[in-house]
Design a protein around this motif. Sequence first.
Motif, mmCIF file in Angstrom:
data_model
loop_
_atom_site.group_PDB
_atom_site.id
_atom_site.type_symbol
_atom_site.label_atom_id
_atom_site.label_comp_id
_atom_site.label_asym_id
_atom_site.label_seq_id
_atom_site.Cartn_x
_atom_site.Cartn_y
_atom_site.Cartn_z
ATOM 1 N N THR A 47 -7.438 11.783 -0.019
ATOM 2 C CA THR A 47 -6.506 11.563 1.096
ATOM 3 C C THR A 47 -6.445 10.091 1.470
ATOM 4 O O THR A 47 -5.359 9.538 1.707
ATOM 5 N N ARG A 48 -7.598 9.432 1.521
ATOM 6 C CA ARG A 48 -7.624 8.009 1.878
ATOM 7 C C ARG A 48 -6.888 7.164 0.843
ATOM 8 O O ARG A 48 -6.179 6.215 1.197
ATOM 9 N N ILE A 49 -7.063 7.498 -0.435
ATOM 10 C CA ILE A 49 -6.368 6.746 -1.483
ATOM 11 C C ILE A 49 -4.856 6.917 -1.337
ATOM 12 O O ILE A 49 -4.086 5.946 -1.429
ATOM 13 N N LEU A 50 -4.420 8.160 -1.097
ATOM 14 C CA LEU A 50 -2.990 8.432 -0.927
ATOM 15 C C LEU A 50 -2.440 7.698 0.294
ATOM 16 O O LEU A 50 -1.369 7.067 0.229
ATOM 17 N N VAL A 51 -3.168 7.764 1.403
ATOM 18 C CA VAL A 51 -2.732 7.090 2.637
ATOM 19 C C VAL A 51 -2.659 5.584 2.425
ATOM 20 O O VAL A 51 -1.712 4.925 2.880
ATOM 21 N N LEU A 52 -3.640 5.037 1.724
ATOM 22 C CA LEU A 52 -3.659 3.594 1.473
ATOM 23 C C LEU A 52 -2.463 3.170 0.627
ATOM 24 O O LEU A 52 -1.789 2.171 0.936
ATOM 25 N N ILE A 53 -2.164 3.925 -0.426
ATOM 26 C CA ILE A 53 -1.038 3.575 -1.302
ATOM 27 C C ILE A 53 0.278 3.635 -0.533
ATOM 28 O O ILE A 53 1.115 2.723 -0.620
ATOM 29 N N VAL A 54 0.471 4.697 0.226
ATOM 30 C CA VAL A 54 1.718 4.860 0.990
ATOM 31 C C VAL A 54 1.863 3.761 2.029
ATOM 32 O O VAL A 54 2.930 3.153 2.182
ATOM 33 N N ASN A 55 0.790 3.478 2.772
ATOM 34 C CA ASN A 55 0.853 2.459 3.816
ATOM 35 C C ASN A 55 1.100 1.069 3.239
ATOM 36 O O ASN A 55 1.897 0.291 3.798
ATOM 37 N N LEU A 56 0.434 0.740 2.133
ATOM 38 C CA LEU A 56 0.661 -0.562 1.517
ATOM 39 C C LEU A 56 2.084 -0.686 0.977
ATOM 40 O O LEU A 56 2.684 -1.776 1.029
ATOM 41 N N SER A 57 2.635 0.419 0.480
ATOM 42 C CA SER A 57 4.022 0.397 0.004
ATOM 43 C C SER A 57 4.990 0.125 1.151
ATOM 44 O O SER A 57 5.932 -0.664 1.016
ATOM 45 N N ILE A 58 4.747 0.777 2.302
ATOM 46 C CA ILE A 58 5.622 0.563 3.463
ATOM 47 C C ILE A 58 5.466 -0.857 3.994
ATOM 48 O O ILE A 58 6.456 -1.513 4.341
ATOM 49 N N ILE A 59 4.225 -1.336 4.061
ATOM 50 C CA ILE A 59 3.988 -2.710 4.535
ATOM 51 C C ILE A 59 4.681 -3.717 3.620
ATOM 52 O O ILE A 59 5.301 -4.685 4.089
ATOM 53 N N TYR A 60 4.603 -3.485 2.303
ATOM 54 C CA TYR A 60 5.280 -4.381 1.355
ATOM 55 C C TYR A 60 6.788 -4.377 1.585
ATOM 56 O O TYR A 60 7.442 -5.435 1.541
ATOM 57 N N SER A 61 7.358 -3.210 1.850
ATOM 58 C CA SER A 61 8.802 -3.104 2.092
ATOM 59 C C SER A 61 9.200 -3.832 3.371
ATOM 60 O O SER A 61 10.252 -4.489 3.426
ATOM 61 N N LEU A 62 8.363 -3.725 4.392
ATOM 62 C CA LEU A 62 8.645 -4.409 5.658
ATOM 63 C C LEU A 62 8.540 -5.923 5.489
ATOM 64 O O LEU A 62 9.375 -6.679 5.992
ATOM 65 N N ARG A 212 12.588 7.053 -1.337
ATOM 66 C CA ARG A 212 12.409 5.859 -0.507
ATOM 67 C C ARG A 212 12.632 6.174 0.966
ATOM 68 O O ARG A 212 11.935 5.659 1.842
ATOM 69 N N PHE A 213 13.592 7.035 1.232
ATOM 70 C CA PHE A 213 13.892 7.417 2.612
ATOM 71 C C PHE A 213 12.697 8.124 3.254
ATOM 72 O O PHE A 213 12.260 7.777 4.356
ATOM 73 N N PHE A 214 12.140 9.124 2.566
ATOM 74 C CA PHE A 214 11.028 9.877 3.140
ATOM 75 C C PHE A 214 9.720 9.080 3.104
ATOM 76 O O PHE A 214 8.808 9.346 3.896
ATOM 77 N N LEU A 215 9.638 8.099 2.201
ATOM 78 C CA LEU A 215 8.487 7.202 2.229
ATOM 79 C C LEU A 215 8.442 6.443 3.551
ATOM 80 O O LEU A 215 7.403 6.370 4.211
ATOM 81 N N LEU A 216 9.593 5.894 3.952
ATOM 82 C CA LEU A 216 9.649 5.191 5.228
ATOM 83 C C LEU A 216 9.539 6.161 6.404
ATOM 84 O O LEU A 216 9.021 5.791 7.463
ATOM 85 N N GLN A 217 10.023 7.384 6.228
ATOM 86 C CA GLN A 217 9.909 8.383 7.296
ATOM 87 C C GLN A 217 8.450 8.686 7.632
ATOM 88 O O GLN A 217 8.128 9.013 8.777
ATOM 89 N N SER A 218 7.570 8.562 6.642
ATOM 90 C CA SER A 218 6.157 8.864 6.884
ATOM 91 C C SER A 218 5.442 7.749 7.637
ATOM 92 O O SER A 218 4.360 7.970 8.180
ATOM 93 N N GLY A 219 6.019 6.550 7.684
ATOM 94 C CA GLY A 219 5.379 5.423 8.353
ATOM 95 C C GLY A 219 4.994 5.681 9.794
ATOM 96 O O GLY A 219 3.844 5.461 10.196
ATOM 97 N N PRO A 220 5.938 6.174 10.641
ATOM 98 C CA PRO A 220 5.569 6.469 12.034
ATOM 99 C C PRO A 220 4.462 7.508 12.174
ATOM 100 O O PRO A 220 3.678 7.458 13.123
ATOM 101 N N LEU A 221 4.381 8.452 11.230
ATOM 102 C CA LEU A 221 3.312 9.453 11.295
ATOM 103 C C LEU A 221 1.943 8.817 11.074
ATOM 104 O O LEU A 221 0.978 9.154 11.769
ATOM 105 N N TRP A 222 1.853 7.898 10.096
ATOM 106 C CA TRP A 222 0.571 7.207 9.867
ATOM 107 C C TRP A 222 0.197 6.361 11.081
ATOM 108 O O TRP A 222 -0.974 6.290 11.454
#
Length: 421
Positions: A47-62, A212-222
């Motif tokens: 779970t931590r690895i998945l959360v880290l990958i998703v969060n870093l992807s969103i941060i990179y996009s921002l 890509r849309f749902f990737l960013l949608q998950s950002g507020p949840l994290w």
Amino acid sequence: MQDQLDHELERIDKLPKLGLLWVEYSAYALGVNIAPRKRSSKYCRLTRILVLIVNLSIIYSLVAFIMENYMISFETYVEAVLLTFQLSVGVVKMFHFQNKVESCSQLVFSTETGEVLKSLGLFQLDLPRKNELLSSVSLILLNNWMIIDRQVMFFFKIVCMPVLYYCVRPYFQYIFDCYIKDKDTCEMTLTYPAIVPYLQLGNYEFPSYVIRFFLLQSGPLWCFFAVFGFNSLFVVLTRYESGLIKVLRFLVQNSTSDILVPKDQRVKYLQCCVRLFARISSHHNQIENLFKYIILVQCSVSSILICMLLYKISTVLEVGWVWMGMIMVYFVTIALEITLYNVSAQKVESQSELLFHDWYNCSWYNESKEFKFMIKMMLLFSRRTFVLSVGGFTSLSHKFLVQVFRLSANFFLLLRNMNNK
């Protein structure tokens, strides 16, 4: 009678604690299991690895969006900067609490089960009204848990507001563009300003627009899990500590009571109070070590976020009430986030100050030399109140909270003046 106290603590442990339950679930969603006695840690690493990958992807996009619009104006990318800070702090918190997960889980276990109050030896004494004493202690603990649940769930509702806004905004925007403005062409916009990298393979995109849309949608949840989970954990632990000090204050206040404590039992009774003080002090040191440096990070980032939100508010005053309402909700969330730290820590400090006066105000001058000696020693130890430091530089309090808001206001004025130039 000691078994009755343990039985009462077990009964309180089995009672539903909605606030603490949501805190545990929020931390677990980030891969940090702070309650291993209730649920398995088998998939936490994945779970931590998945959360880290998703969060870093969103941060990179921002960050990509910020760099793309860096030369336009600060107003264009201020929202992306806010979200970048929030997600980055969430990742830092996740790693911090995972590194201290054993200490964290031990504190949660001790808080929920009442380990600090067990085996004190208080109810093994020959006291005439043990049931009254037990019921009073139990009432203090139950009322304290009710207050914890109310505070945590209030914060839960506040944090949900900006999360719901970001999650539903693209859908309402789509309905407005397609059915109200009568556009010839309308498409689903992204949740917030970001540039998600993708590969163009002929007529196909990888990852697709939907991903890509749902990737960013998950950002507020994290952001929700990090903001609510770990901040509310601080509220639970500190508020419980203030409840323990309140129990100790009650016991000290009645240490010279002819009704509850006979003359020949007062020295042993006070020894139990001293033992409880030592346990509370140890419990406090564990909380201090767990949150000492992460509070420094939180306060620094909160100051920056409040500054940027004030700037954002000043730029959307003429845009409309919808944008203004969203920014105000975001501002209230960040302000409440830093306020909870200081108010909870101030509660512990205030209770420890009152404890010092309770040691002195009991009728110790009519007691034995041994009793007087213990009171003198406790006055020396209680002179230093229980405070929670901010990285060792200062302590959390109402005064520090005012300083944080004042610093944010000064940064806002500086930022506005620089942008006007």
